[in-house]
Scaffold this active site. Structure first.
Site, PDB file in Angstrom:
ATOM      1  N   ASP A 169     -10.525-101.422  30.696  1.00 41.71           N
ATOM      2  CA  ASP A 169      -9.243-101.306  31.404  1.00 41.71           C
ATOM      3  C   ASP A 169      -8.765 -99.863  31.581  1.00 41.71           C
ATOM      4  OD1 ASP A 169      -9.047-104.045  31.683  1.00 41.71           O
ATOM      5  OD2 ASP A 169      -7.895-104.310  29.850  1.00 41.71           O
ATOM      6  N   ASN A 535     -26.126 -80.552  42.040  1.00 42.86           N
ATOM      7  CA  ASN A 535     -24.985 -80.050  41.271  1.00 42.86           C
ATOM      8  C   ASN A 535     -25.168 -78.572  40.907  1.00 42.86           C
ATOM      9  OD1 ASN A 535     -22.441 -80.377  40.070  1.00 42.86           O
ATOM     10  ND2 ASN A 535     -23.311 -80.821  38.076  1.00 42.86           N
TER      11      ASN A 535
END
Length: 710
Positions: A169, A535
């Site tokens: 959550d 990256n």
């Protein structure tokens, strides 16, 4: 001579000799918990401590016996890719009682455990802190009852607690991300992407209910990542009359030619008066008001299951290492801490301060102080909400500011997943700021050829989930064609430039900057968004596309390792992309559980290769009979993938056989991960707001000129 690695020296100077560390998972499970357990065990063993598993959470601590087992290096092998928690998790009512905690203390003392690493939610961590506060009193009671010796009070005088938050959550204050959240987002977005194809076929509206009884993070970020038409979350209930506004929005979207609508509802969604808003209520509303063919999908526990994402494996591994370091550095007076993610760094924060702040969020929601609840969730949550509102709800033309500025956006370099999400965000934020947005096809090659056209709000609908580059991208640099590019900028009256790309985009921006002395047309605000799987762009920790590439590498490595499950003693040599940047190989190796990673930044020679072969030979004598080695494509011009494969094959004869695999362009393909969609969307919105600010600041005498400003 190479300088010694200070981090390596720091680790080598740490000593956990004589210490006993126990790790447990408690409460609801979350993908990535196993990676955290593995990191705690291996880091603990690395520093010389004894490490124990506590099976079945606090219940196992209370029951003792076989629930507490000593861990070995091999016992946590092959855990990284497994979802849930292999040491079990259970909610324990008995631990909430004093008698239960007394039993738990007795069991820990029997093993000499005074360092506890708890992976769970705020309830689990609060219980651990209470246990720590009661520890000395519990030992005194055990002595009185004759269960432990008197000298045990002195020997085990303090219990040290470090927490890691495992919760899909993402409802814990103090950390940007909890273990399991990113994997849950992967499950949600996989379902949304699949649903969108069938919804488009039948012109349907889909209402998706996701987990989040008290926190709307999953609903909000998944709405942002898929471009949902409407989202309902508990922290920010809709204003009264939301029903009509939502239906108007859905109707307007359909009138522009869109064949589907997506509404995402958090399971804890409420209105301003605290009344629940369920997915079935939303469906009935859409059917009644608009007559749209509408379906409901409740994802449920699918979100908790499956393999952890690369992000969760890396996050959990880093947190696990930091947790052990924290335990080694604690004193009797050190308060319990929680390992959190702040930006891109693992940090330690006071446990109970974070727990209290988390409880404050719920209190603010109960008291209908919703704006405050959003702020208490943290900057990340607040920025997600602002960005969603900015992109999802188009203002009427009459309400838009009129800036009369033209902004061009283009992609440069190799394609990277998430580029389209960044372009969509730039276009919609630009339009919201009152600009006229122009799309340039095929990078600077298309720019000097005049492949420039205006792009509208509806033109970028559905772009967030698309891989590659819908605008088209080329590696062509602008230096040779600056005169033609300046001419096109003059022709289309381009006042600002947004470049989305990798190192080529970085070089392009420098070339345009240097050409300002010759061409006045280039004296405009210019901004670059890093988008490359390698990256390797200076000045940023992360680039758009890198997370998607990492997930492709990790998923492939998982499958390759699984292919050897029926064939013992096999080593795989995997070549990754990245040019001269070892990010994909090193971080991919961490997430996939590789035995070695060869990268350009860390020179190696034949002695290192031989040492790795010897390590794998020893490993094959244990129960772990497969190995994984990652190699960055340009790590060494002589020690090629073929060379390493042949070396391993020859030196491992009679012990193990070898296989090689070059992953190639599959690392650039596929749908962008939730992280890349969200990251691209947010940094692009921020970039456009910066562009707007600079346009206003540098507009003088009827034109934009950034050089005159200084």
């Amino acid at each position: 001579m190479a300088q010694p690695d200070s981090k390596k020296i720091f680790f080598e100077n740490l000593s956990g000799a004589g210490k006993a560390i126990a790790v447990l998972t408690s409460g609801g499970d979350a993908q990535g918990m196993n990676a955290a357990v593995r990191a705690v065990v291996r880091m603990g063993l690395y520093v010389g401590a004894k490490v124990y598993f506590i099976h079945e959470g606090y219940q196992g601590m209370v029951d003792g016996g076989d629930n507490i087992k000593e861990a070995s290096w091999e016992s946590v092998s092959s855990m990284l890719q497994v979802g849930g928690t292999v040491i079990g998790s259970a909610r324990c009512k008995e631990f909430r009682t004093h008698e239960g905690r007394l039993k738990a203390a007795n069991n820990l003392v029997q093993y000499g455990i005074t360092n506890l690493c708890v992976i769970g939610g705020d309830g689990s961590l609060t219980g651990a802190n209470l246990f720590r506060e009661e520890w000395s009193g519990l030992l005194a009671e055990l002595v009185e009852q004759g269960l432990i010796e008197t000298d045990a009070i002195q020997k085990y005088s303090a219990l040290h607690i470090v927490g890691m938050v495992g919760s899909i959550d993402n409802d814990f204050c103090g950390t940007d991300m909890t273990i399991g959240t990113d994997s849950a987002l992967h499950r949600i977005i996989e379902v949304v992407d699949a649903i969108m194809t069938t919804a488009q076929s039948h012109q349907r509206t889909f209402v998706l209910e996701v987990m989040g009884r008290h926190c709307g993070y999953l609903a909000l970020v998944s709405a942002l990542a898929c471009g949902a038409d409407w989202v309902l979350i508990p922290e920010m209930p809709p204003e009264d009359g939301w029903e009509d506004k939502m239906c108007q929005k859905l109707s307007a979207t359909r009138s522009r030619g869109t064949r589907l609508n997506i509404i995402i509802v958090a399971e804890g969604a409420i209105d301003r008066h605290g009344k629940p808003i369920t997915s079935s209520i939303v469906k009935e509303l859409v059917v009644k008001c608009l007559g749209f063919d509408t379906r409901v999908t409740i994802l449920g526990h699918v979100q908790r299951g499956g393999t952890p994402s690369a992000f969760d494996r890396i996050l959990a591994s880093r947190m696990g290492v930091e947790a052990v370091l924290a335990l080694l550095e604690t004193t009797a007076n050190t308060p319990a801490c929680v390992v959190s993610l702040c930006g891109n760094q693992s940090v330690r924060l006071p446990l109970m301060e974070c727990v209290q702040m988390t409880q404050e969020v719920q209190k603010a929601m109960d008291e209908k102080r919703f704006e405050e609840a959003v702020k208490l969730r943290g900057r990340s949550f607040e920025n997600n909400l602002k960005t969603y509102k900015l992109l999802a709800h188009r203002k009427p033309e009459s309400e838009l500011p009129t800036s009369n500025f033209n902004v061009a956006v283009l992609n440069v370099g190799a394609p990277a997943a998430g580029m389209n999400a960044a372009v969509r965000s730039a276009v919609r934020v630009g339009i919201s700021e009152g600009h006229k947005m122009f799309a340039v096809s095929d990078g600077f090659e298309g720019f000097y050829k005049g492949q420039i056209k205006e792009i509208k709000w509806a033109d970028v609908g559905g772009w967030t989930g698309q891989g590659g580059s819908l605008l088209g991208t080329k590696r062509t640099l602008p230096a040779k064609h600056v005169d033609k590019i300046a001419e096109q900028m003059r022709k289309h009256n381009i006042n600002a430039l947004l470049i989305v790309g990798g190192f080529e985009a970085f070089e392009s921006l420098l070339q345009l900057y240097e050409a300002r002395t010759t061409y006045e047309e280039l004296c405009i605000p210019m901004c670059m968004l890093p988008a490359t799987i390698s990256n390797n762009v200076p000045g940023t920790d992360l680039s758009i596309g890198a997370d998607t590439a990492l997930n492709a590498i990790v998923e492939t490595c998982d499958r390759i390792k699984q292919s050897a499950s029926g064939t013992k003693r096999r080593v795989f040599i995997i070549e990754t992309m990245g040019g001269y940047c070892g990010y994909l190989a090193s971080v991919g190796g961490l997430a996939a559980g590789a035995d070695a990673a060869y990268i350009y930044e860390e020179p190696f020679d034949i002695r290192d290769l031989q040492a790795n072969v010897e390590h794998l030979t020893e490993k094959m004598k244990t129960s772990i009979q497969r190995g994984l080695v990652l190699r960055n494509e340009n790590c060494n011009e002589n020690y090629t993938t073929d060379f390493i494969y042949q070396l391993y094959s020859e030196e491992g004869k009679g012990v193990f056989d070898s296989r090689k695999n070059v992953l190639g362009h599959m690392q650039q393909g596929g749908a962008p991960s939730p992280f890349d969609r969200n990251f691209g969307t947010k940094i692009s919105a921020k970039a456009m707001q910066w562009v707007t600010k600079k346009l206003v600041e540098t507009f003088r005498q009827g034109k934009v000129n950034v050089v005159l400003q200084y």
